[in-house]
Each structure stands twice: as C-alpha cells, then as structure tokens.
Design a protein around this motif. Structure first.
Motif, PDB file in Angstrom:
ATOM      1  N   ASP A 180      66.786  69.509   3.471  1.00 34.82           N
ATOM      2  CA  ASP A 180      67.549  70.350   2.538  1.00 34.82           C
ATOM      3  C   ASP A 180      69.040  70.325   2.867  1.00 34.82           C
ATOM      4  OD1 ASP A 180      65.189  70.974   1.304  1.00 34.82           O
ATOM      5  OD2 ASP A 180      64.942  72.929   2.281  1.00 34.82           O
ATOM      6  N   GLU A 183      70.395  66.820   1.966  1.00 31.58           N
ATOM      7  CA  GLU A 183      70.461  66.660   0.519  1.00 31.58           C
ATOM      8  C   GLU A 183      71.619  67.466  -0.058  1.00 31.58           C
ATOM      9  OE1 GLU A 183      69.905  65.533  -3.261  1.00 31.58           O
ATOM     10  OE2 GLU A 183      68.890  64.692  -1.498  1.00 31.58           O
ATOM     11  N   GLY A 184      71.822  68.687   0.469  1.00 33.16           N
ATOM     12  CA  GLY A 184      72.937  69.515   0.016  1.00 33.16           C
ATOM     13  C   GLY A 184      74.277  68.877   0.321  1.00 33.16           C
ATOM     14  N   ALA A 185      74.399  68.244   1.492  1.00 25.93           N
ATOM     15  CA  ALA A 185      75.657  67.591   1.865  1.00 25.93           C
ATOM     16  C   ALA A 185      75.946  66.411   0.939  1.00 25.93           C
ATOM     17  CB  ALA A 185      75.588  67.130   3.318  1.00 25.93           C
ATOM     18  N   ARG A 187      74.735  66.002  -2.225  1.00 25.22           N
ATOM     19  CA  ARG A 187      74.926  66.454  -3.607  1.00 25.22           C
ATOM     20  C   ARG A 187      76.239  67.192  -3.788  1.00 25.22           C
ATOM     21  NH1 ARG A 187      71.012  69.420  -3.604  1.00 25.22           N
ATOM     22  NH2 ARG A 187      72.024  71.466  -3.557  1.00 25.22           N
ATOM     23  N   ARG A 188      76.609  68.019  -2.806  1.00 26.07           N
ATOM     24  CA  ARG A 188      77.793  68.868  -2.949  1.00 26.07           C
ATOM     25  C   ARG A 188      79.043  68.253  -2.300  1.00 26.07           C
ATOM     26  NH1 ARG A 188      76.420  74.440  -0.459  1.00 26.07           N
ATOM     27  NH2 ARG A 188      78.523  74.848  -1.254  1.00 26.07           N
ATOM     28  N   LYS A 189      78.887  67.021  -1.779  1.00 24.10           N
ATOM     29  CA  LYS A 189      80.006  66.377  -1.064  1.00 24.10           C
ATOM     30  C   LYS A 189      80.507  67.293   0.057  1.00 24.10           C
ATOM     31  CE  LYS A 189      81.621  63.504  -4.893  1.00 24.10           C
ATOM     32  NZ  LYS A 189      80.369  63.704  -5.671  1.00 24.10           N
ATOM     33  N   GLY A 190      79.503  67.759   0.827  1.00 24.86           N
ATOM     34  CA  GLY A 190      79.799  68.680   1.914  1.00 24.86           C
ATOM     35  C   GLY A 190      79.565  68.055   3.271  1.00 24.86           C
ATOM     36  N   SER A 208      83.400  76.842   4.339  1.00 21.37           N
ATOM     37  CA  SER A 208      83.975  75.508   4.146  1.00 21.37           C
ATOM     38  C   SER A 208      84.762  75.092   5.378  1.00 21.37           C
ATOM     39  CB  SER A 208      84.889  75.480   2.922  1.00 21.37           C
ATOM     40  OG  SER A 208      84.161  75.721   1.734  1.00 21.37           O
ATOM     41  N   PRO A 217      82.287  71.923   1.904  1.00 16.69           N
ATOM     42  CA  PRO A 217      81.360  73.044   2.103  1.00 16.69           C
ATOM     43  C   PRO A 217      80.341  72.726   3.199  1.00 16.69           C
ATOM     44  CG  PRO A 217      80.822  71.837   0.101  1.00 16.69           C
ATOM     45  CD  PRO A 217      82.122  71.281   0.588  1.00 16.69           C
ATOM     46  N   THR A 219      76.762  72.806   4.636  1.00 17.40           N
ATOM     47  CA  THR A 219      75.391  72.907   4.111  1.00 17.40           C
ATOM     48  C   THR A 219      74.348  73.051   5.205  1.00 17.40           C
ATOM     49  OG1 THR A 219      75.102  70.496   4.096  1.00 17.40           O
ATOM     50  CG2 THR A 219      76.036  71.516   2.110  1.00 17.40           C
TER      51      THR A 219
END
Length: 430
Positions: A180, A183-185, A187-190, A208, A217, A219
C-alpha cells in the motif's frame, strides 16, 4: 528524566536516568545485603553448620565495607548485563531486518564493498542489457544521493518501486502493508521515509517532505538501520525527473524459480564484468558481511566491561583482606575454641560467595532497568530508530556465572591470610 526530549540531539535525560538508577541501587545495597544475610543464615547453617551461620553474620557486622564492595560489583555487573541486553536486542533486530530487507537473490555492483559510493556507478544502459538476460525475473535499479534538509544532511534514494512491491519485503512501521505504501508513492508521486527521518524531523504519513527540488507527500514509514541521518525513498522515474540523474549505484536482481544463484552469479560476472566492471554478490554474503561488521563493532564494548568486572572483583579482595585485618582477634578466638584453619578459610570463601551472589542478583535487576533506558530512550533519541527487546539468554547467564565464580574465588587470597594469623599475639592483645 526518561520522558524529557533530547537536548541538541543528545539524550541528556536518558543519561541522567541511568546515573540515578546506578545511585539508587548503590544506596539500596546496605539494605539488600542485610536482608540477604538474614535470609541466608538459616539455610547456610543447615548446610555448613556453625560456619554457615557465622559467614552472613560477619557480613552484616561489617556492613560499611561489605555494602560498598557489593555495590561496586553490582554496578559493574549491571552495566555488563545492560550492554549485553542492548547489544543482543540490537543484533537480533538487525538480523531480522537484514533477512527481511535483503530478499533478492543477487546484488550487481560496479565496485567492491557494499557501500553505494558515487565513485562507482553503472550507466543507465545496463538496464537494457539486463532485460535480455533469460534467467532474471526482475531487477531493481538503486540510486541515491545526499541532500541538505533543514540544515541536516539526509539521504535521498530511489528504486523501481513497482518491482519492490511485487518482489520485495520492506519492513514497515506505518502503514503495515508495504504494498500500500509503495503503491501510494507511485500513484501520488510521493516518497517513503525511514523511521530515523520520521523521528528526527517529526514527520508522519500524510505530511510532506520539502526538498530543494519539490514537495513529496509521505506515504509510508519503514524501518531502516543503515543510516541514522534519515532516508527519503522515491520511485526511480520520479527521481530521474526531479534530479536529472539516471546513473545507478546497485542493481538488485530477482531470479526466476529454479535458477541456481551461484551459476547465475558466474554468468552475470562473465556477461557484465568486462563491459561494466560489474561483480555479483549473493544475499547470503551480504547478510553474513552485515552481521560480521556488527559483531566487530561491539567487541571492544565487551572488553571494557570485562575490565570493569576485574576491577570490581579486586575490590572484593581488598574488602575481605581489610576485614581479616580488622577481625584478627575474633578469628584467633574462633581458632582457640576449636575452629580449624580449613573451617576459617571456608568461612571467608563463603562470605565472598554471598557477596558475589547478592551483587549478581542486584546487577541483573539493575541491568534490566538500565537496558530499558538504553534501548527505549537513549538509543531512540540518539539514533532515531527503535529496536525490539530481546534477552540473549546465553550471554546473560554466562556473565552472571562468571561474576559469581570470580567473586567466590576472590575470597581465596583473604582466606589464606586468615589461616596465617599469629594466635599467640592475637590472644595476648585480646
């Protein structure tokens, strides 16, 4: 004191707490010695007769000396137990972390050693060549650099997070699922941050990271013991766009099922050695190297603790020797009324054993109290990471036995002195 925050990155409250614990146990030593002497009087009498009754009584009668010797040995034992617990806990935590983190089959490096030095880099073209290797299931290209963040130097790393999500096993703190967070990094360019970064800069998931090249951000927060300055990890594609840097430090390789790691290693070095000066390292070699470095780092610690134990045992020898000189007339009277030289010596050694036993028990309790401060306060505030508490039972038991045996043997020299008392001169003065 343990609840106080660090001052300028130094765990001042934790160090004061350690000092207070040592002082507290030292001040309790007279009471503990007294209680132990009274408690041991009856069972020792049942085992050793009159000698077993006289030994604890003599310790109690000379409390101003025996309590100090007991406190000295207890402090040395406590520090040894505390450091053994801290090092043992750290070692077990690192072992689990390495086994979980180093999950790939091979690491392809452009230079010797395990460090990601900027002096040795792969060009991006190596990725195209690796795609044509039939026995490779996937590979993760690692690149990192140092970046100034809030007047501190941190590490910014990158990798193919999609590959890490499918093949890796990143040890997470929050969220629990590495997939998770990764995947968040993507998708969110984090980015994901290490535990030390989170604690040092008070950053959490949802916050952030403001780098000179942009805002990213957070993640996920993962466990990392390779860098106490703090690490920020992002996807390789985002890293290349952000920093304009497409070089590679290391290639992490996952082999297809059934492929022999040693054969794959030899093939890779044959294919990529001449062109990229590359060499391959197996995960077993990496794990072994990490643990060897860890053990070598703490060898000097155990040597210093051994010296502390020796000094404390010498203190018991000096204390018992002084007591022999003070009790010359008392021991002479015991000899005159029928106690043999062997019984006098046995009584002195028994006194030394009692002091050693009490010191060891106090030291073990003190060691666990000190280790709690070392692990959960000083270590966390100094390095920014947490470790799991683990008792290295073999080291604790061995340390306790060595202390007890050494303290018992310390009574042999004073016992020999007690056996050479001039009875006539002592009784005449009496």
């Amino acid at each position: 004191m343990s609840l106080l925050p660090p001052y300028n990155g130094i765990a001042v409250g934790g160090y004061v707490a350690v000092l207070l614990i040592v002082i507290a146990f030292s001040l309790l030593s007279p009471s503990i010695v007294t209680i132990a002497s009274v408690s041991l009087a009856r069972p020792l009498r049942a085992i050793y007769g009159t000698i077993g009754q006289l030994a604890p009584a003599s310790i109690r009668a000379s409390l101003r000396r025996t309590a100090v010797a007991t406190a000295a040995l207890a402090v040395a034992t406590g520090m040894m137990i505390a450091v053994a617990l801290m090092v043992g806990s750290f070692r077990e935590t690192v072992r689990v972390w390495v086994n979980q983190t180093v999950s790939s089959d091979l690491w392809l490096r452009p230079a010797k050693m395990l460090s990601n030095a900027d002096a040795a880099l792969f060009p991006p073209q190596i990725g195209e060549d690796l795609k044509r290797v039939p026995f490779i299931a996937a590979f993760d290209r690692i690149r990192g650099r140092d970046v100034v963040y809030h007047d501190s130097l941190i590490a910014v790393g990158s990798g193919d997070l999609e590959v890490a999500k499918r093949f890796g096993d990143l040890p997470m703190i929050t969220p629990r699922s590495a997939a998770d967070a990764l995947e968040g990094a993507i998708r969110r360019k984090g980015a994901l941050v290490s535990e030390s970064f989170s604690l040092k800069f008070d950053k959490h998931v949802g916050d952030s990271v403001d780098l000179p090249t942009g805002r990213f951000p957070i993640t996920g927060i993962y466990r990392d013991y390779s860098n106490d300055r703090g690490v920020v990890v992002m996807d390789r594609a985002l890293y290349v766009r952000t920093f304009g840097d497409d070089a590679i430090n290391t290639v992490v390789i996952y082999l297809k099922p059934g492929v022999n790691a040693e054969e794959a290693r030899a093939s890779l070095e044959t294919m990529f050695g001449p062109k990229y000066h590359a060499f391959a390292v197996t995960n077993r070699e990496i794990r072994t190297a990490v643990m060897r470095i860890f053990d070598q780092t703490f060898v000097i610690t155990y040597a210093l603790l051994a010296i502390a134990i020796v000094v404390a045992v010498l203190g018991i020898i000096n204390t018992l020797t002084a007591l022999i000189l003070e009790r010359t007339r008392e021991l002479a009277l015991l000899r005159v009324i029928g106690m043999t030289v062997a019984e006098v010596r046995r009584m002195i050694v028994l006194e030394s054993a009692i002091l050693g036993l009490v010191s060891t028990v106090i030291g073990i309790v003190m060691g666990y109290a000190l280790s709690w401060i070392l692990i959960y306060v000083i270590n966390k505030q100094s390095f920014g990471w947490t470790i799991e508490f683990h008792t290295p039972l073999r080291i604790v038991v061995l340390s306790s036995v060595i202390t007890l045996v050494a303290a018992t043997l310390a009574g042999l020299a004073p016992a020999r002195l007690a056996g050479r008392i001039d009875l006539a001169a002592a009784i005449k003065s009496e």
